[in-house]
Design a protein around this motif. Sequence first.
Motif, PDB file in Angstrom:
ATOM      1  N   ASP A  15       0.848 -34.001  37.969  1.00  0.00           N
ATOM      2  CA  ASP A  15      -0.190 -32.965  37.898  1.00  0.00           C
ATOM      3  C   ASP A  15      -1.257 -33.357  36.871  1.00  0.00           C
ATOM      4  O   ASP A  15      -2.463 -33.283  37.152  1.00  0.00           O
ATOM      5  N   ARG A  16      -0.805 -33.774  35.682  1.00  0.00           N
ATOM      6  CA  ARG A  16      -1.749 -34.165  34.616  1.00  0.00           C
ATOM      7  C   ARG A  16      -2.563 -35.397  35.036  1.00  0.00           C
ATOM      8  O   ARG A  16      -3.757 -35.479  34.758  1.00  0.00           O
ATOM      9  N   TYR A  17      -1.909 -36.356  35.678  1.00  0.00           N
ATOM     10  CA  TYR A  17      -2.598 -37.561  36.163  1.00  0.00           C
ATOM     11  C   TYR A  17      -3.734 -37.164  37.114  1.00  0.00           C
ATOM     12  O   TYR A  17      -4.869 -37.628  36.960  1.00  0.00           O
ATOM     13  N   LEU A  18      -3.437 -36.309  38.080  1.00  0.00           N
ATOM     14  CA  LEU A  18      -4.452 -35.888  39.050  1.00  0.00           C
ATOM     15  C   LEU A  18      -5.571 -35.107  38.379  1.00  0.00           C
ATOM     16  O   LEU A  18      -6.741 -35.257  38.750  1.00  0.00           O
ATOM     17  N   ASP A  19      -5.225 -34.292  37.387  1.00  0.00           N
ATOM     18  CA  ASP A  19      -6.239 -33.517  36.660  1.00  0.00           C
ATOM     19  C   ASP A  19      -7.244 -34.427  35.945  1.00  0.00           C
ATOM     20  O   ASP A  19      -8.386 -34.028  35.700  1.00  0.00           O
ATOM     21  N   GLY A  20      -6.835 -35.643  35.610  1.00  0.00           N
ATOM     22  CA  GLY A  20      -7.713 -36.575  34.902  1.00  0.00           C
ATOM     23  C   GLY A  20      -8.591 -37.424  35.806  1.00  0.00           C
ATOM     24  O   GLY A  20      -9.395 -38.221  35.312  1.00  0.00           O
ATOM     25  N   LEU A  21      -8.472 -37.246  37.120  1.00  0.00           N
ATOM     26  CA  LEU A  21      -9.270 -38.044  38.063  1.00  0.00           C
ATOM     27  C   LEU A  21     -10.512 -37.286  38.506  1.00  0.00           C
ATOM     28  O   LEU A  21     -10.543 -36.049  38.463  1.00  0.00           O
ATOM     29  N   PRO A  22     -11.533 -38.026  38.977  1.00  0.00           N
ATOM     30  CA  PRO A  22     -12.680 -37.341  39.588  1.00  0.00           C
ATOM     31  C   PRO A  22     -12.208 -36.454  40.749  1.00  0.00           C
ATOM     32  O   PRO A  22     -11.241 -36.785  41.443  1.00  0.00           O
ATOM     33  N   THR A  23     -12.868 -35.331  40.947  1.00  0.00           N
ATOM     34  CA  THR A  23     -12.437 -34.308  41.900  1.00  0.00           C
ATOM     35  C   THR A  23     -12.156 -34.855  43.299  1.00  0.00           C
ATOM     36  O   THR A  23     -11.110 -34.549  43.881  1.00  0.00           O
ATOM     37  N   LEU A  29      -5.740 -37.973  46.608  1.00  0.00           N
ATOM     38  CA  LEU A  29      -4.390 -38.293  46.144  1.00  0.00           C
ATOM     39  C   LEU A  29      -3.473 -37.078  46.217  1.00  0.00           C
ATOM     40  O   LEU A  29      -2.281 -37.230  46.493  1.00  0.00           O
ATOM     41  N   ALA A  30      -3.989 -35.887  45.998  1.00  0.00           N
ATOM     42  CA  ALA A  30      -3.163 -34.681  46.092  1.00  0.00           C
ATOM     43  C   ALA A  30      -2.693 -34.465  47.530  1.00  0.00           C
ATOM     44  O   ALA A  30      -1.534 -34.101  47.755  1.00  0.00           O
ATOM     45  N   ARG A  31      -3.574 -34.696  48.492  1.00  0.00           N
ATOM     46  CA  ARG A  31      -3.185 -34.542  49.899  1.00  0.00           C
ATOM     47  C   ARG A  31      -2.136 -35.586  50.289  1.00  0.00           C
ATOM     48  O   ARG A  31      -1.161 -35.286  50.981  1.00  0.00           O
ATOM     49  N   LEU A  32      -2.323 -36.816  49.815  1.00  0.00           N
ATOM     50  CA  LEU A  32      -1.344 -37.866  50.075  1.00  0.00           C
ATOM     51  C   LEU A  32      -0.009 -37.518  49.399  1.00  0.00           C
ATOM     52  O   LEU A  32       1.062 -37.631  49.997  1.00  0.00           O
ATOM     53  N   ARG A  33      -0.099 -37.064  48.170  1.00  0.00           N
ATOM     54  CA  ARG A  33       1.096 -36.657  47.417  1.00  0.00           C
ATOM     55  C   ARG A  33       1.871 -35.577  48.157  1.00  0.00           C
ATOM     56  O   ARG A  33       3.104 -35.645  48.282  1.00  0.00           O
ATOM     57  N   ASP A  34       1.179 -34.567  48.652  1.00  0.00           N
ATOM     58  CA  ASP A  34       1.857 -33.497  49.386  1.00  0.00           C
ATOM     59  C   ASP A  34       2.587 -34.053  50.604  1.00  0.00           C
ATOM     60  O   ASP A  34       3.705 -33.644  50.908  1.00  0.00           O
ATOM     61  N   ASN A  47       7.450 -39.316  39.605  1.00  0.00           N
ATOM     62  CA  ASN A  47       7.106 -39.509  38.197  1.00  0.00           C
ATOM     63  C   ASN A  47       5.848 -40.368  38.110  1.00  0.00           C
ATOM     64  O   ASN A  47       5.221 -40.649  39.125  1.00  0.00           O
ATOM     65  N   ILE A  48       5.492 -40.757  36.912  1.00  0.00           N
ATOM     66  CA  ILE A  48       4.368 -41.678  36.715  1.00  0.00           C
ATOM     67  C   ILE A  48       4.929 -43.013  36.273  1.00  0.00           C
ATOM     68  O   ILE A  48       5.747 -43.086  35.345  1.00  0.00           O
ATOM     69  N   LYS A  49       4.511 -44.063  36.942  1.00  0.00           N
ATOM     70  CA  LYS A  49       4.872 -45.423  36.577  1.00  0.00           C
ATOM     71  C   LYS A  49       3.724 -46.314  36.996  1.00  0.00           C
ATOM     72  O   LYS A  49       3.099 -46.084  38.027  1.00  0.00           O
ATOM     73  N   TRP A  50       3.472 -47.343  36.226  1.00  0.00           N
ATOM     74  CA  TRP A  50       2.385 -48.279  36.525  1.00  0.00           C
ATOM     75  C   TRP A  50       1.058 -47.539  36.717  1.00  0.00           C
ATOM     76  O   TRP A  50       0.285 -47.831  37.612  1.00  0.00           O
ATOM     77  N   ASN A  51       0.830 -46.537  35.877  1.00  0.00           N
ATOM     78  CA  ASN A  51      -0.425 -45.780  35.867  1.00  0.00           C
ATOM     79  C   ASN A  51      -0.710 -45.034  37.158  1.00  0.00           C
ATOM     80  O   ASN A  51      -1.868 -44.905  37.567  1.00  0.00           O
ATOM     81  N   GLY A  52       0.331 -44.525  37.813  1.00  0.00           N
ATOM     82  CA  GLY A  52       0.122 -43.735  39.019  1.00  0.00           C
ATOM     83  C   GLY A  52       1.392 -43.039  39.459  1.00  0.00           C
ATOM     84  O   GLY A  52       2.481 -43.311  38.943  1.00  0.00           O
ATOM     85  N   PRO A  53       1.259 -42.127  40.419  1.00  0.00           N
ATOM     86  CA  PRO A  53       2.433 -41.446  40.960  1.00  0.00           C
ATOM     87  C   PRO A  53       3.414 -42.447  41.568  1.00  0.00           C
ATOM     88  O   PRO A  53       3.013 -43.398  42.245  1.00  0.00           O
TER      89      PRO A  53
END
Length: 132
Positions: A15-23, A29-34, A47-53
């Motif tokens: 959630d925090r990672y996505l909040d830090g990205l351009p809208t 990425l949120a749609r892909l994540r879902d 989780n977060i690893k290698w700077n991404g979900p």
Amino acid sequence: MAEASNMIAASPEVDRYLDGLPTDLAGTLARLRDGIRGVAPAGAVENIKWNGPNYALDGVDRVTVGTDPRGKVRIVMHRGVKIVDSEGFSFEDDTGLVRWAAADRGVIALDPAEIDAHRDEIVVLIERWLRL
């Protein structure tokens, strides 16, 4: 695809990672994540690893999502950090989206709009990958 009630738990880290990205990128990425959370088997961990979900099963990292310096979304399908014997291993990619860095390590790198356009195909590939 799975109903929302069947999704694996969302990670506050992601959630925090996505909040830090351009809208726009965060939305892609949120749609892909879902989609990934909806098809991941029970027990999968986000989780977060290698700077991404990242999505792991039984402590083994299997799918990692991120962005590259060119602004592309990068999805790495792998069988963990350690080298795994890939003799006899195969995975059919009927979409042509995956570029194989090794016999058992595939990478999809597309512009965010292409990720959105191919989201359903990508999610089906990831579902199959996670069930290997």
